[in-house]
Write an enzyme that holds these catalytic residues in place. Structure first.
Site, PDB file in Angstrom:
ATOM      1  N   GLU A 293       0.330   9.281  -5.532  1.00 23.47           N
ATOM      2  CA  GLU A 293      -0.794   8.680  -6.257  1.00 23.47           C
ATOM      3  C   GLU A 293      -1.445   7.739  -5.260  1.00 23.47           C
ATOM      4  O   GLU A 293      -0.886   6.688  -4.934  1.00 23.47           O
ATOM      5  CB  GLU A 293      -0.256   7.955  -7.503  1.00 23.47           C
ATOM      6  CG  GLU A 293      -1.303   7.774  -8.564  1.00 23.47           C
ATOM      7  CD  GLU A 293      -2.011   6.461  -8.429  1.00 23.47           C
ATOM      8  OE1 GLU A 293      -3.048   6.420  -7.731  1.00 23.47           O
ATOM      9  OE2 GLU A 293      -1.526   5.482  -8.998  1.00 23.47           O
TER      10      GLU A 293
ATOM     11  N   GLU B  41     -12.052   2.799   1.085  1.00 24.56           N
ATOM     12  CA  GLU B  41     -11.479   1.977   0.009  1.00 24.56           C
ATOM     13  C   GLU B  41     -11.360   0.519   0.486  1.00 24.56           C
ATOM     14  O   GLU B  41     -10.628   0.237   1.431  1.00 24.56           O
ATOM     15  CB  GLU B  41     -10.100   2.533  -0.367  1.00 24.56           C
ATOM     16  CG  GLU B  41      -9.532   1.885  -1.607  1.00 24.56           C
ATOM     17  CD  GLU B  41      -8.223   2.526  -2.069  1.00 24.56           C
ATOM     18  OE1 GLU B  41      -7.370   2.829  -1.215  1.00 24.56           O
ATOM     19  OE2 GLU B  41      -8.069   2.703  -3.287  1.00 24.56           O
TER      20      GLU B  41
HETATM   21  P1  NAP Z   1       0.701   0.930   1.634  1.00 21.98           P
HETATM   22  O1  NAP Z   1       1.076   0.567   3.018  1.00 21.98           O
HETATM   23  O2  NAP Z   1       0.343   2.326   1.334  1.00 21.98           O
HETATM   24  O3  NAP Z   1       1.899   0.426   0.696  1.00 21.98           O
HETATM   25  C1  NAP Z   1       2.414   1.072  -0.427  1.00 21.98           C
HETATM   26  C2  NAP Z   1       3.939   1.139  -0.354  1.00 21.98           C
HETATM   27  O4  NAP Z   1       4.334   1.998   0.707  1.00 21.98           O
HETATM   28  C3  NAP Z   1       4.611  -0.195  -0.058  1.00 21.98           C
HETATM   29  O5  NAP Z   1       5.830  -0.276  -0.757  1.00 21.98           O
HETATM   30  C4  NAP Z   1       4.815  -0.091   1.433  1.00 21.98           C
HETATM   31  O6  NAP Z   1       5.825  -0.952   1.909  1.00 21.98           O
HETATM   32  C5  NAP Z   1       5.215   1.344   1.590  1.00 21.98           C
HETATM   33  N1  NAP Z   1       5.049   1.885   2.934  1.00 21.98           N
HETATM   34  C6  NAP Z   1       4.209   1.479   3.918  1.00 21.98           C
HETATM   35  N2  NAP Z   1       4.362   2.240   5.028  1.00 21.98           N
HETATM   36  C7  NAP Z   1       5.324   3.154   4.742  1.00 21.98           C
HETATM   37  C8  NAP Z   1       5.914   4.228   5.466  1.00 21.98           C
HETATM   38  N3  NAP Z   1       5.559   4.515   6.714  1.00 21.98           N
HETATM   39  N4  NAP Z   1       6.872   4.967   4.862  1.00 21.98           N
HETATM   40  C9  NAP Z   1       7.237   4.704   3.592  1.00 21.98           C
HETATM   41  N5  NAP Z   1       6.717   3.709   2.870  1.00 21.98           N
HETATM   42  C10 NAP Z   1       5.755   2.941   3.416  1.00 21.98           C
HETATM   43  O7  NAP Z   1      -0.464   0.019   1.157  1.00 21.98           O
HETATM   44  P2  NAP Z   1      -0.777  -1.479   1.669  1.00 21.98           P
HETATM   45  O8  NAP Z   1      -0.623  -1.561   3.161  1.00 21.98           O
HETATM   46  O9  NAP Z   1      -0.018  -2.408   0.856  1.00 21.98           O
HETATM   47  O10 NAP Z   1      -2.313  -1.570   1.336  1.00 21.98           O
HETATM   48  C11 NAP Z   1      -3.246  -0.956   2.219  1.00 21.98           C
HETATM   49  C12 NAP Z   1      -4.324  -0.256   1.448  1.00 21.98           C
HETATM   50  O11 NAP Z   1      -3.756   0.772   0.636  1.00 21.98           O
HETATM   51  C13 NAP Z   1      -5.067  -1.109   0.456  1.00 21.98           C
HETATM   52  O12 NAP Z   1      -6.053  -1.875   1.041  1.00 21.98           O
HETATM   53  C14 NAP Z   1      -5.595  -0.063  -0.467  1.00 21.98           C
HETATM   54  O13 NAP Z   1      -6.745   0.514   0.066  1.00 21.98           O
HETATM   55  C15 NAP Z   1      -4.505   0.952  -0.527  1.00 21.98           C
HETATM   56  N6  NAP Z   1      -3.627   0.787  -1.705  1.00 21.98           N
HETATM   57  C16 NAP Z   1      -3.751   1.662  -2.726  1.00 21.98           C
HETATM   58  C17 NAP Z   1      -2.957   1.520  -3.846  1.00 21.98           C
HETATM   59  C18 NAP Z   1      -3.046   2.457  -5.001  1.00 21.98           C
HETATM   60  O14 NAP Z   1      -2.620   2.116  -6.098  1.00 21.98           O
HETATM   61  N7  NAP Z   1      -3.525   3.664  -4.817  1.00 21.98           N
HETATM   62  C19 NAP Z   1      -2.045   0.470  -3.946  1.00 21.98           C
HETATM   63  C20 NAP Z   1      -1.920  -0.402  -2.859  1.00 21.98           C
HETATM   64  C21 NAP Z   1      -2.723  -0.226  -1.754  1.00 21.98           C
HETATM   65  P3  NAP Z   1       5.497  -2.483   2.291  1.00 21.98           P
HETATM   66  O15 NAP Z   1       4.259  -2.906   1.642  1.00 21.98           O
HETATM   67  O16 NAP Z   1       6.669  -3.169   1.756  1.00 21.98           O
HETATM   68  O17 NAP Z   1       5.432  -2.533   3.777  1.00 21.98           O
END
Ligand code: NAP
Ligand code: MG
Length: 496
Positions: free
Chosen positions: A267, A400
């Protein structure tokens, strides 16, 4: 540790004491094998809030072993379905009993207003567990009209050990969306909350044990994405991974899953079109556009971040929207009058301000907002922002932003707006505002998005499926569709 602990009830103060929070593995609260911890921050003050055990590959491995044992040896997958129902109902009741405490904890960790955590996040989590509590006794197989010399039937069985990786925007609610269906179907789980917001998931872990979830059925390992999350996505003994977060990381998860061909559901992000026609109830449409982008500081995967307004009302509509944005009460989430809070982190704060700069350079106009709210001190406050003079090919219209920034784009007619709305790599959701019923149906069919809201926005219910088209991911969470994600079908042949 500095935080506004004076104003908080005992339960919340007790939970965020300087002693570090442990992780839940095999029914026990344990430190990280490395002994490492990390700090979670209060976004309203930019001050440390609590210390949390930092799980990595070693802890994930321990958690997978515990989940494997709980699945392979039971009793959870073979438990009487009605017993699983009882446990899920108890989880919902316990969240309800502690709803004020959980709302405060969510607000402290994420920054969102108490108004939202009380009215959306916590009630949503309760409803989700209650909804899935109903399913264990209603998961049927089929008997098949095969060759009469055989009896052929199907069993719908759990998938096994599930890795679930969740984001920081709705921490407890996302945990509920993931755990509810997985546990209802008899799976066992390793949940990795986001590093920015681990606290409510850990408090939920305490409630799960109190509700009688057997040891190893739900393991909760906080830590960082590349280490803890990556280890989970890569792990050869994990049968399925469910991920919510960025499209970029979603692609990494898919690659990592190839090692053992684990099942994957994703998602991911969005850049959802919210379309306003001249013939719509304009007041309702302004309110819908406003909520569509400013709810949860715009940190919502389905935010209506591309606002398409019919040319004839574009100026008037964006003016009214900007006035409402200027009047929005911004402040610390714990302040009961705040209606918009800070962004979740320094990183997110910089990212959103960075996009506002990009927009300016691309020629967008800042109708309102466009900067940090400096009156609110060191917290990550960005003023609600309306960008006008935007066209659909600008970066602020295609990427985004994940903040309180709406890109308002004018359109000519129905054909023009459908074409522009679909010009995006995403396809999570869309909104349509019109009084013309036929047009509403035509456009709902023409839009390539997993959810279409007509004369409403951000409407969600555990009964209705949610998920993306295109690069917004695949698999549908919620409703009966999430049973597809958490069960698999076995065909049994018996010679009569
Ligand atoms: P993200 O990196 O995609 O984080 C989501 C989850 O994935 C977190 O638990 C994160 O861990 C984990 N994660 C990160 N890198 C990973 C990897 N290589 N392997 C496995 N898991 C991994 O998102 P974010 O950095 O927090 O936010 C960045 C952007 O993502 C936002 O600005 C937004 O555009 C988008 N976003 C979208 C949603 C949505 O609901 N679709 C939600 C959040 C963010 P950690 O955070 O603990 O490092
Ligand atoms: Mg935090």
């Amino acid at each position: 540790m500095q935080h506004e602990s004076q104003a908080l009830p005992e339960a919340v103060r007790g939970f965020i004491t300087p002693t570090s929070k442990k992780m839940l593995i095999g029914g026990k609260w344990v430190d990280a094998a490395s002994g490492k911890t990390f700090v979670t921050v209060n976004p309203a003050t930019a001050e440390p809030l609590a210390m949390v055990a930092e799980g990595d590959a070693v802890d994930i491995n321990r958690a997978v072993e515990a989940a494997r044992k709980a699945f392979d040896e039971g009793p959870w997958p073979h438990e009487k379905p009605a017993e699983r129902t009882k446990v899920l109902l108890r989880i919902a009741d316990l969240i309800e009993k502690h709803k004020d405490e959980l709302a405060q904890l969510e607000t402290l960790d994420n920054g969102k207003t108490l108004f939202e955590s009380r009215n959306v996040d916590i009630p949503g989590a309760i409803e989700t567990f209650r909804y899935y509590a109903g399913w264990p006794t209603k998961i049927y197989g089929e008997t098949n009209p095969s060759d009469p010399s055989f009896f052929n039937y199907t069993l719908r069985e759990p998938v096994g050990v599930c890795g679930q990786i969740i984001p920081w925007n709705f921490p407890l609610l996302m945990a509920a969306w993931k755990l509810g269906p997985a546990v209802a179907c008899g799976n066992t789980v390793i949940l990795k909350p986001a590093e920015q917001t681990p606290l409510t998931a850990l408090r939920l872990g305490e409630l799960l044990l109190e509700a009688g979830v057997p040891e190893g059925v739900v393991n909760i390992v906080p830590g960082f994405g590349p280490t803890a999350g990556g280890a989970l996505a890569n792990h050869p003994a994990v049968d399925k991974v469910a991920f919510t977060g960025s499209t970029e990381v979603g692609k990494e998860i898919l690659k990592a899953s190839a090692g053992n061909l684990k099942r994957v559901s994703l998602e991911l992000g969005g850049k959802s079109p919210n379309i306003v026609f001249v013939d719509a109830d304009q007041n309702a449409a302004v309110a819908g556009a406003f909520m569509g982008i400013f709810f949860n500081q715009g940190q919502v995967c389905c935010a209506g971040s591309r606002l398409f307004v019919e040319q004839k009302v574009y100026d008037q509509f964006t003016e009214t929207l900007a006035n409402s944005a200027a009047a929005l009460k911004q402040g610390p989430g714990l302040d009961k009058d705040s209606r918009i809070g800070p962004l979740v982190s320094q990183e997110q704060f910089e990212r959103v301000l960075g996009y506002i700069d990009i927009g300016k350079k691309e020629g967008a106009q800042i109708k309102v907002g466009g900067e940090q709210n400096k009156e609110l001190g060191k917290g990550y406050f960005v003023k609600p922002t309306v960008l006008t003079n935007v066209n659909n090919s600008m970066r602020v219209a295609q990427e985004e932003i994940f903040g309180p920034v709406v890109a308002a784009i004018p359109f000519k007619d129905e054909e023009d707006v459908v074409r522009q709305a679909n010009q995006t790599v995403y396809g999570l959701s869309a909104g349509v505002w019109t009084r013309d019923v036929s047009k509403a149906h035509r456009i709902s069919r023409a839009l390539r998005a997993g959810t279409v809201w007509v004369n409403c926005y951000n409407q969600l219910d555990p009964i209705s499926p949610f998920g993306g088209y295109k690069q917004s991911g695949f698999g549908r969470e919620l409703g009966l569709h999430s049973l597809e994600l958490y069960t698999q079908i076995k065909s049994v042949w018996l010679k009569v």
